[in-house]
Enzyme design. Sequence first.
Site, mmCIF file in Angstrom:
data_model
loop_
_atom_site.group_PDB
_atom_site.id
_atom_site.type_symbol
_atom_site.label_atom_id
_atom_site.label_comp_id
_atom_site.label_asym_id
_atom_site.label_seq_id
_atom_site.Cartn_x
_atom_site.Cartn_y
_atom_site.Cartn_z
ATOM 1 N N ASP A 46 -4.283 -5.339 -4.834
ATOM 2 C CA ASP A 46 -3.578 -4.086 -5.103
ATOM 3 C C ASP A 46 -2.101 -4.227 -5.450
ATOM 4 O O ASP A 46 -1.486 -3.256 -5.906
ATOM 5 C CB ASP A 46 -3.685 -3.105 -3.930
ATOM 6 C CG ASP A 46 -5.107 -2.848 -3.498
ATOM 7 O OD1 ASP A 46 -6.030 -3.094 -4.283
ATOM 8 O OD2 ASP A 46 -5.308 -2.407 -2.366
ATOM 9 N N ASP A 106 0.788 -1.229 0.000
ATOM 10 C CA ASP A 106 0.000 0.000 0.000
ATOM 11 C C ASP A 106 0.822 1.281 0.000
ATOM 12 O O ASP A 106 0.323 2.345 0.366
ATOM 13 C CB ASP A 106 -0.981 0.011 1.173
ATOM 14 C CG ASP A 106 -2.144 0.963 0.947
ATOM 15 O OD1 ASP A 106 -2.511 1.172 -0.223
ATOM 16 O OD2 ASP A 106 -2.681 1.491 1.923
ATOM 17 N N ASP A 111 -14.137 0.894 6.255
ATOM 18 C CA ASP A 111 -12.986 1.246 5.426
ATOM 19 C C ASP A 111 -12.012 2.139 6.185
ATOM 20 O O ASP A 111 -10.885 2.347 5.747
ATOM 21 C CB ASP A 111 -13.435 1.979 4.164
ATOM 22 C CG ASP A 111 -14.222 1.095 3.216
ATOM 23 O OD1 ASP A 111 -13.802 -0.057 2.988
ATOM 24 O OD2 ASP A 111 -15.255 1.545 2.701
#
Length: 350
Positions: free
Chosen positions: A173, A135, A324
Amino acid sequence: MSGRSIVSRALPRTGPAALAALCLVTALTAGCSTPEPRVTRTAEEAGRNVRGESAPGASSPYWVDPDSDAARQVRAWEKEGREAEAKILRRIADRPVADWPAWDDPAPGIRAAARPAARTKKAVLLVAYNIPHRDCGLYSAGGAKDAGAYRSWIGAFADAIGDAPATVVLEPDALPHIVDGCTPPEHHAERYQLLSEAVDTLKARPNTRVYLDAGNPDWIDEPSKMAQPLRQAGLDRADGFSLNVSNFQSNERVKEYAGRLSDAVGGSHFVIDTSRNGKGPLSGGREEAWCNPPGRGLGTPPTTDTGDDRLDAYLWIKRPGDSDGTCRGGPPAGDWWPEYALGLARRAAS
């Protein structure tokens, strides 16, 4: 986590300030994907209420956790006399959602799910999310400390699955962040190598299916940009790729994108996360549209009956009801948020 599937984690940022700034811009226009991993439970704890049986009404080929956050909330509301709300929340509690095993030791949590799933002849849904430099130092920053630690972690992950039927979404991701430039070039070769090895490690289990994550169409707008990264990460030995993890893009848009990406990689199969896309994405270009957006709803329930030869399944990869992040009044990323879950269930597509 990612570009447009962003799923904040409220973890401290790492890395140079310039990189963090770059990734923040990318994240707000693209979107990350992942929730905080669930607290690991022992096999005894996981089955203490119904001894490992799937929750009632589970008709898909995937295991339903009878002691999920949603299931426990249903039982709590029933005791409080909130029967109507409990009934609505069963739209989540009675359906299979993915487990995100712990970053320190994934084995106990996986075994707690895989064993009862195998007994009921159901497949367990799992997400492997621990790649180094994860990330780009943003909300879900972290991951294994180095390549060796990741190899040990993914090995323990696979060993815990054993012979049980399992479907694994591999590293949401990780590849899109290479494509969008958020992951620094010096980490690319290692990441490709680790992903490719992870595919082989997981596929060595006799009943495990593996899907490499490929982002979503609101993040990497041209699917052909994902083709070579998927190949380098071992797509030819995986079962396919995943799309829309933790995001809200509509089935129609994702399927069109998936078809073009599949064509670009020789007809690969794919799965789509429909956990929260029943109302599509938040409109109007509002800030942090990926983070606990209001008015969203559950999407297509998990199923392998898709009507598309290349679309293997609609899955709930993001756990609906998990926050989230602290945006819009939510609890920390990955924490169960019953009010938000109830809203998603009220506005379910089906």
